[in-house]
Design a protein around this motif. Structure first.
Motif, mmCIF file in Angstrom:
data_model
loop_
_atom_site.group_PDB
_atom_site.id
_atom_site.type_symbol
_atom_site.label_atom_id
_atom_site.label_comp_id
_atom_site.label_asym_id
_atom_site.label_seq_id
_atom_site.Cartn_x
_atom_site.Cartn_y
_atom_site.Cartn_z
ATOM 1 N N ASP A 4 0.797 -1.214 0.000
ATOM 2 C CA ASP A 4 0.000 0.000 0.000
ATOM 3 C C ASP A 4 0.831 1.266 0.000
ATOM 4 O OD1 ASP A 4 -2.217 -1.645 2.290
ATOM 5 O OD2 ASP A 4 -2.357 -1.541 0.123
ATOM 6 N N ALA A 5 2.109 1.177 -0.288
ATOM 7 C CA ALA A 5 2.939 2.376 -0.342
ATOM 8 C C ALA A 5 2.693 3.077 -1.669
ATOM 9 C CB ALA A 5 4.414 2.022 -0.193
ATOM 10 N N ARG A 11 3.051 16.061 -1.659
ATOM 11 C CA ARG A 11 3.776 16.195 -0.387
ATOM 12 C C ARG A 11 5.265 15.945 -0.549
ATOM 13 N NH1 ARG A 11 -0.137 12.781 3.565
ATOM 14 N NH2 ARG A 11 1.770 12.518 4.748
ATOM 15 N N GLY A 12 5.652 15.270 -1.617
ATOM 16 C CA GLY A 12 7.063 14.981 -1.846
ATOM 17 C C GLY A 12 7.567 13.788 -1.055
ATOM 18 N N TYR A 13 6.691 12.800 -0.827
ATOM 19 C CA TYR A 13 7.049 11.619 -0.039
ATOM 20 C C TYR A 13 6.544 10.355 -0.714
ATOM 21 C CZ TYR A 13 8.171 14.321 4.184
ATOM 22 O OH TYR A 13 8.737 15.171 5.099
ATOM 23 N N VAL A 14 7.216 9.261 -0.429
ATOM 24 C CA VAL A 14 6.656 7.936 -0.646
ATOM 25 C C VAL A 14 6.074 7.562 0.705
ATOM 26 C CG1 VAL A 14 7.101 5.551 -1.302
ATOM 27 C CG2 VAL A 14 8.483 7.378 -2.303
ATOM 28 N N VAL A 15 4.774 7.280 0.766
ATOM 29 C CA VAL A 15 4.098 7.069 2.039
ATOM 30 C C VAL A 15 3.505 5.666 2.139
ATOM 31 C CG1 VAL A 15 3.553 9.502 2.378
ATOM 32 C CG2 VAL A 15 1.930 8.060 1.213
ATOM 33 N N ALA A 16 3.453 5.166 3.368
ATOM 34 C CA ALA A 16 2.842 3.865 3.640
ATOM 35 C C ALA A 16 2.230 3.881 5.029
ATOM 36 C CB ALA A 16 3.873 2.750 3.543
ATOM 37 N N ASP A 17 1.101 3.194 5.151
ATOM 38 C CA ASP A 17 0.420 3.061 6.439
ATOM 39 C C ASP A 17 0.753 1.715 7.064
ATOM 40 O OD1 ASP A 17 -0.918 5.505 6.207
ATOM 41 O OD2 ASP A 17 -2.571 4.586 5.110
ATOM 42 N N GLY A 18 0.773 1.695 8.374
ATOM 43 C CA GLY A 18 0.940 0.451 9.124
ATOM 44 C C GLY A 18 0.007 0.457 10.316
ATOM 45 N N VAL A 19 -0.501 -0.713 10.655
ATOM 46 C CA VAL A 19 -1.381 -0.840 11.809
ATOM 47 C C VAL A 19 -0.769 -1.856 12.761
ATOM 48 C CG1 VAL A 19 -3.671 -1.516 12.611
ATOM 49 C CG2 VAL A 19 -3.417 -0.287 10.450
ATOM 50 N N GLN A 43 5.518 -2.594 9.936
ATOM 51 C CA GLN A 43 4.653 -2.934 8.813
ATOM 52 C C GLN A 43 4.757 -1.872 7.716
ATOM 53 O OE1 GLN A 43 0.248 -2.557 8.997
ATOM 54 N NE2 GLN A 43 0.306 -4.809 8.817
ATOM 55 N N ALA A 44 4.755 -0.601 8.092
ATOM 56 C CA ALA A 44 4.870 0.479 7.111
ATOM 57 C C ALA A 44 6.234 0.444 6.420
ATOM 58 C CB ALA A 44 4.646 1.829 7.783
ATOM 59 N N ARG A 45 7.302 0.161 7.173
ATOM 60 C CA ARG A 45 8.634 0.070 6.563
ATOM 61 C C ARG A 45 8.718 -1.074 5.547
ATOM 62 N NH1 ARG A 45 10.380 1.973 11.629
ATOM 63 N NH2 ARG A 45 11.472 3.944 11.382
ATOM 64 N N LYS A 46 8.075 -2.199 5.838
ATOM 65 C CA LYS A 46 8.063 -3.317 4.888
ATOM 66 C C LYS A 46 7.376 -2.916 3.591
ATOM 67 C CE LYS A 46 8.233 -7.045 8.257
ATOM 68 N NZ LYS A 46 7.501 -8.113 8.930
ATOM 69 N N LYS A 47 6.293 -2.170 3.707
ATOM 70 C CA LYS A 47 5.596 -1.703 2.511
ATOM 71 C C LYS A 47 6.461 -0.738 1.715
ATOM 72 C CE LYS A 47 0.961 -2.229 4.437
ATOM 73 N NZ LYS A 47 -0.273 -1.525 4.831
ATOM 74 N N LEU A 48 7.141 0.171 2.423
ATOM 75 C CA LEU A 48 8.044 1.103 1.747
ATOM 76 C C LEU A 48 9.189 0.361 1.058
ATOM 77 C CD1 LEU A 48 8.253 3.921 4.443
ATOM 78 C CD2 LEU A 48 7.222 4.127 2.177
ATOM 79 N N ALA A 70 17.185 4.816 2.820
ATOM 80 C CA ALA A 70 16.106 5.790 2.945
ATOM 81 C C ALA A 70 14.939 5.214 3.747
ATOM 82 C CB ALA A 70 15.633 6.230 1.565
ATOM 83 N N VAL A 71 14.649 3.926 3.561
ATOM 84 C CA VAL A 71 13.560 3.284 4.311
ATOM 85 C C VAL A 71 13.906 3.241 5.788
ATOM 86 C CG1 VAL A 71 12.316 1.121 4.668
ATOM 87 C CG2 VAL A 71 12.747 1.943 2.352
ATOM 88 N N ALA A 72 15.150 2.960 6.114
ATOM 89 C CA ALA A 72 15.567 2.897 7.517
ATOM 90 C C ALA A 72 15.409 4.254 8.207
ATOM 91 C CB ALA A 72 17.015 2.432 7.610
#
Length: 99
Positions: A4-5, A11-19, A43-48, A70-72
């Motif tokens: 879902d990333a 906004r100038g970002y690659v974004v992802a949600d995590g629950v 969870q959001a980092r895995k998507k990114l 960058a993900v880290a």
């Protein structure tokens, strides 16, 4: 869990949600929030990490393995606690970090 990333050009970002689901064995929701927030961020980092290497570069090719650092260093764009101790977190990686 779907990927879902997305790239948010405005906004100038690659974004992802995590629950992060609350630990039902925790003595209280306050105690459960610590581990559930980390779970949401993971969870959001895995998507990114799944999407960032596939982003096309203007010079040709893709971001590839260069995006791992960058993900880290993803930043928290929003974090919302739930009443049961769960969290919903949105992480973002600035597009500028992928150059």
């Amino acid at each position: 869990m779907g990927v879902d990333a997305t790239v948010d050009w405005a906004r100038g970002y690659v974004v992802a949600d995590g629950v992060g689901v609350a630990d039902r064995h925790a003595p209280s929701p306050a105690v459960a929030r610590g581990t559930s927030r980390r779970g949401a961020e993971d969870q959001a980092r895995k998507k990114l990490a799944a999407v960032i290497p596939t982003i096309a570069l203007a010079t040709g090719g893709t971001v590839g393995a260069k995006g791992a650092a960058a993900v880290a260093n993803a930043v928290t764009l929003s974090a919302e606690p739930e009443t049961d101790g769960a969290w919903k977190v949105t992480l973002g990686v600035p597009l500028e970090a992928l150059r």
